[in-house]
Write a protein that holds these residues in place. Structure first.
Motif, PDB file in Angstrom:
ATOM      1  N   VAL A 292       0.850  -1.189   0.000  1.00  0.00           N
ATOM      2  CA  VAL A 292       0.000   0.000   0.000  1.00  0.00           C
ATOM      3  C   VAL A 292       0.887   1.240   0.000  1.00  0.00           C
ATOM      4  N   LEU A 293       0.524   2.230  -0.850  1.00  0.00           N
ATOM      5  CA  LEU A 293       1.128   3.552  -0.795  1.00  0.00           C
ATOM      6  C   LEU A 293       0.490   4.286   0.376  1.00  0.00           C
ATOM      7  N   LEU A 294       1.263   4.563   1.399  1.00  0.00           N
ATOM      8  CA  LEU A 294       0.707   5.162   2.609  1.00  0.00           C
ATOM      9  C   LEU A 294       0.653   6.680   2.538  1.00  0.00           C
ATOM     10  N   MET A 295       1.798   7.268   2.298  1.00  0.00           N
ATOM     11  CA  MET A 295       1.929   8.718   2.421  1.00  0.00           C
ATOM     12  C   MET A 295       3.087   9.173   1.548  1.00  0.00           C
ATOM     13  N   GLU A 296       3.062  10.434   1.124  1.00  0.00           N
ATOM     14  CA  GLU A 296       4.189  10.973   0.374  1.00  0.00           C
ATOM     15  C   GLU A 296       4.574  12.339   0.917  1.00  0.00           C
ATOM     16  N   LEU A 297       5.870  12.583   0.923  1.00  0.00           N
ATOM     17  CA  LEU A 297       6.434  13.887   1.242  1.00  0.00           C
ATOM     18  C   LEU A 297       6.797  14.532  -0.090  1.00  0.00           C
ATOM     19  N   TYR A 298       6.172  15.667  -0.431  1.00  0.00           N
ATOM     20  CA  TYR A 298       6.358  16.219  -1.773  1.00  0.00           C
ATOM     21  C   TYR A 298       6.614  17.717  -1.717  1.00  0.00           C
ATOM     22  N   ARG A 299       7.252  18.203  -2.793  1.00  0.00           N
ATOM     23  CA  ARG A 299       7.584  19.620  -2.888  1.00  0.00           C
ATOM     24  C   ARG A 299       6.327  20.418  -3.220  1.00  0.00           C
TER      25      ARG A 299
ATOM     26  N   TYR B   4      -2.019  -2.284  -3.475  1.00  0.00           N
ATOM     27  CA  TYR B   4      -1.521  -3.009  -4.645  1.00  0.00           C
ATOM     28  C   TYR B   4      -1.597  -4.505  -4.365  1.00  0.00           C
ATOM     29  N   ALA B   5      -2.279  -5.244  -5.228  1.00  0.00           N
ATOM     30  CA  ALA B   5      -2.358  -6.696  -5.055  1.00  0.00           C
ATOM     31  C   ALA B   5      -1.037  -7.379  -5.381  1.00  0.00           C
ATOM     32  N   GLU B   6      -0.193  -6.750  -6.216  1.00  0.00           N
ATOM     33  CA  GLU B   6       1.050  -7.388  -6.669  1.00  0.00           C
ATOM     34  C   GLU B   6       2.176  -7.277  -5.652  1.00  0.00           C
ATOM     35  N   GLY B   7       1.956  -6.609  -4.544  1.00  0.00           N
ATOM     36  CA  GLY B   7       2.987  -6.492  -3.533  1.00  0.00           C
ATOM     37  C   GLY B   7       4.032  -5.455  -3.881  1.00  0.00           C
ATOM     38  N   LEU B   8       5.109  -5.431  -3.098  1.00  0.00           N
ATOM     39  CA  LEU B   8       6.154  -4.433  -3.296  1.00  0.00           C
ATOM     40  C   LEU B   8       6.793  -4.557  -4.669  1.00  0.00           C
ATOM     41  N   ALA B   9       6.965  -5.787  -5.173  1.00  0.00           N
ATOM     42  CA  ALA B   9       7.589  -5.959  -6.486  1.00  0.00           C
ATOM     43  C   ALA B   9       6.755  -5.303  -7.585  1.00  0.00           C
ATOM     44  N   GLY B  10       5.435  -5.532  -7.551  1.00  0.00           N
ATOM     45  CA  GLY B  10       4.572  -4.929  -8.564  1.00  0.00           C
ATOM     46  C   GLY B  10       4.501  -3.423  -8.445  1.00  0.00           C
ATOM     47  N   LEU B  11       4.418  -2.942  -7.220  1.00  0.00           N
ATOM     48  CA  LEU B  11       4.360  -1.499  -6.999  1.00  0.00           C
ATOM     49  C   LEU B  11       5.655  -0.839  -7.470  1.00  0.00           C
ATOM     50  N   ALA B  12       6.805  -1.430  -7.075  1.00  0.00           N
ATOM     51  CA  ALA B  12       8.088  -0.849  -7.471  1.00  0.00           C
ATOM     52  C   ALA B  12       8.255  -0.862  -8.988  1.00  0.00           C
ATOM     53  N   THR B  13       7.785  -1.924  -9.639  1.00  0.00           N
ATOM     54  CA  THR B  13       7.873  -1.998 -11.103  1.00  0.00           C
ATOM     55  C   THR B  13       7.089  -0.867 -11.750  1.00  0.00           C
ATOM     56  N   ASP B  14       5.908  -0.545 -11.204  1.00  0.00           N
ATOM     57  CA  ASP B  14       5.112   0.554 -11.747  1.00  0.00           C
ATOM     58  C   ASP B  14       5.840   1.892 -11.657  1.00  0.00           C
ATOM     59  N   PHE B  15       6.720   2.025 -10.679  1.00  0.00           N
ATOM     60  CA  PHE B  15       7.487   3.259 -10.535  1.00  0.00           C
ATOM     61  C   PHE B  15       8.820   3.203 -11.285  1.00  0.00           C
ATOM     62  N   GLY B  16       9.094   2.085 -11.981  1.00  0.00           N
ATOM     63  CA  GLY B  16      10.292   2.001 -12.804  1.00  0.00           C
ATOM     64  C   GLY B  16      11.444   1.231 -12.205  1.00  0.00           C
ATOM     65  N   ILE B  17      11.221   0.511 -11.078  1.00  0.00           N
ATOM     66  CA  ILE B  17      12.273  -0.298 -10.465  1.00  0.00           C
ATOM     67  C   ILE B  17      12.303  -1.666 -11.144  1.00  0.00           C
ATOM     68  N   ASP B  18      13.508  -2.182 -11.439  1.00  0.00           N
ATOM     69  CA  ASP B  18      13.661  -3.526 -12.007  1.00  0.00           C
ATOM     70  C   ASP B  18      13.902  -4.510 -10.872  1.00  0.00           C
ATOM     71  N   VAL B  19      12.885  -5.333 -10.561  1.00  0.00           N
ATOM     72  CA  VAL B  19      13.040  -6.337  -9.505  1.00  0.00           C
ATOM     73  C   VAL B  19      12.972  -7.746 -10.077  1.00  0.00           C
ATOM     74  N   SER B  20      13.083  -7.889 -11.398  1.00  0.00           N
ATOM     75  CA  SER B  20      13.007  -9.210 -12.024  1.00  0.00           C
ATOM     76  C   SER B  20      14.307  -9.955 -11.839  1.00  0.00           C
ATOM     77  N   GLU B  21      14.220 -11.301 -11.920  1.00  0.00           N
ATOM     78  CA  GLU B  21      15.417 -12.127 -11.881  1.00  0.00           C
ATOM     79  C   GLU B  21      16.084 -12.091 -13.244  1.00  0.00           C
ATOM     80  N   SER B  22      17.399 -11.928 -13.273  1.00  0.00           N
ATOM     81  CA  SER B  22      18.104 -11.919 -14.555  1.00  0.00           C
ATOM     82  C   SER B  22      18.127 -13.316 -15.140  1.00  0.00           C
ATOM     83  N   GLU B  23      17.982 -13.421 -16.441  1.00  0.00           N
ATOM     84  CA  GLU B  23      17.965 -14.707 -17.127  1.00  0.00           C
ATOM     85  C   GLU B  23      19.031 -14.717 -18.207  1.00  0.00           C
ATOM     86  N   GLU B  24      19.688 -15.851 -18.349  1.00  0.00           N
ATOM     87  CA  GLU B  24      20.662 -16.008 -19.425  1.00  0.00           C
ATOM     88  C   GLU B  24      19.924 -16.374 -20.712  1.00  0.00           C
ATOM     89  N   PRO B  25      20.144 -15.657 -21.832  1.00  0.00           N
ATOM     90  CA  PRO B  25      19.468 -16.008 -23.076  1.00  0.00           C
ATOM     91  C   PRO B  25      19.941 -17.366 -23.581  1.00  0.00           C
TER      92      PRO B  25
END
Length: 429
Positions: free
Chosen positions: A134-141, A155-176
């Motif tokens: 859950v996004l609780l509170m923000e300190l903003y300019r 957010y049902a997706e948890g911290l990983a889903g929320l962080a991804t929406d803000f542009g954080i990469d939390v995926s596991e790296s995979e070798e092609p």
């Protein structure tokens, strides 16, 4: 004390601000996102949490809960660069357990604290639709100043889903996968991509608990290779005490997972007195029989209780209990008994302490702080395997009554009753 409703905002000073998270029920984690005017982070370094505790040279810091305060995020707005438009505060369930949601969390409250000002409080409305963050509170300019806004968005997706929406990469790296191809001119190798942010909680390292403190070891309840080692260590204290033998005994009272209860009126590790008269035995009765591993019942690692004492040490040193199959464990209470032949010295004077080690980088010492005499029992530490965080270790340090030989009792809800168990003398062999 100013209280914000969902969507409400208030101006705050430009000085350092600390956000404190409080809740009841299953534990949740606090983290922060440093967000630009476009609503996205600038890089993965803008997520501040238990695995990445600082950003912008300490302008935003994660502070773990301790004996004196809850989990916190400390922000110094004046030290933030101009391209950070706001700091978003997030509460989330354990990322390692997808079954956890805010249905089992109550009274979520975030409090913004600044020197010289009343705290600003936001009480999160209940989340009952499977939200895991859950996004609780923000300190903003706002112009040349700063404001706090209550958000309350789940957010049902948890911290990983929320962080991804803000542009954080939390995926596991995979070798092609390698595919055959005709030889081609090899282009210059690109710069390696930054490793994705890991949400797995790190080991604790070496920790010593304060009086009444607790800490949680993150572990996989299904891990069949895990061995939690619990040792009672003592050096015997003075030369005189060592000459007498200084024979302490480690007792592991346990409640298996199948019998463990949660959600009672008292938290696990609480010393209870209610009902004591009813539980005290009649004359000639040795009292309630508890599930226990000790020098006369060494237990087993290959079958229930999956707890085993390595042996009986009759001289200063250590006695060790090993615990496996965390999915089969509920509560384990570590107690020490001082044989009559030791005399009347305190357990602290023997240098007694309990050390819990998961073999994965977490080592927790539970010391004793009190000097007591004519006490033959001390309940030192409770290991709570029902904890959502893995295994919570509580400092207990509760002593039996003067001159009583009655063993402590561990109840199915993890509460502890002193002076209510069976009597079993141990003298010199």
């Amino acid at each position: 004390m100013p209280e914000l409703l969902k969507g409400g905002n208030t101006a705050v000073g430009a000085g350092p601000l600390t956000a404190e998270l409080r809740s009841a029920g299953d534990p949740v984690d606090l983290s922060a996102l440093l967000v630009g005017a476009d609503g996205r982070v600038r890089s993965d370094a803008d997520l501040v949490f238990y695995n990445q505790p600082t950003a912008e040279s300490g302008a935003v810091r994660h502070l773990a809960a301790d004996a004196g305060a809850p989990e916190r995020i400390a922000v110094d707005p004046g030290a933030l660069p101009a391209d950070v438009d706001r700091v978003v505060l997030v509460a989330s369930c354990d990322p390692d357990d997808l079954s956890r949601t805010f249905r089992t969390v109550a009274d979520v409250e975030v409090r913004g604290v600044q020197d010289g000002a009343d705290p600003v409080v936001f009480r999160q409305p209940p989340l009952v639709d499977g939200e895991r963050a859950v996004l609780l509170m923000e300190l903003y300019r706002r112009g040349d100043g700063w404001k706090l806004r209550a958000i309350g968005q789940g957010y049902a997706e948890g911290l990983a889903g929320l962080a991804t929406d803000f542009g954080i990469d939390v995926s596991e790296s995979e070798e092609p996968a390698e595919t055959p191809s005709a030889p081609v001119k090899t282009p210059p190798a690109p710069a390696p991509a930054a490793a994705p942010t890991s949400l797995v909680k790190p080991p604790l390292g070496k920790v010593s608990l304060d009086k009444g403190g607790q800490v949680a070891i993150s572990l996989d309840k299904q891990d069949r290779e895990l061995v939690v080692t619990v040792a009672l260590e003592w050096d015997g204290g003075s030369d005189q005490r060592r000459r007498r033998g200084a024979d302490l005994d480690l007792y592991a009272l346990f409640v298996p997972a199948s019998k463990a209860q949660r959600g009672g009126s008292e938290a696990p590790g609480t010393i209870v007195k209610t009902g004591l008269a009813k539980k005290m035995p009649e004359k000639g009765d040795k009292g309630p029989k508890a599930d226990v591993v000790y020098y006369k019942n060494l237990g087993s690692l290959k079958q229930a209780p999956y707890i085993q004492l390595d042996g009986d040490s009759k001289v200063p040193g250590r006695e060790t209990v090993r615990i496996v199959r965390p999915d089969q464990q509920g509560y384990v209470l570590l107690c020490a008994y001082s044989a009559l032949s030791n005399g009347f010295g305190s357990f602290k004077s023997f240098g007694a302490q309990v050390v819990v080690d998961d073999g994965r980088g977490s080592n927790v010492t539970v010391p004793l702080f009190e000097n007591t005499k004519t006490r033959y029992w001390v309940a030192i530490a409770l290991v709570d395997f029902t904890s959502a965080d893995g295994a919570a270790i509580h400092h207990i340090e509760a002593y039996s009554g003067r001159m009583t030989e009655r063993r402590p009792v561990l109840h199915p809800d993890g509460t502890i009753e002193m002076n209510a168990g069976p009597v079993e003398f141990k003298g010199r062999d």
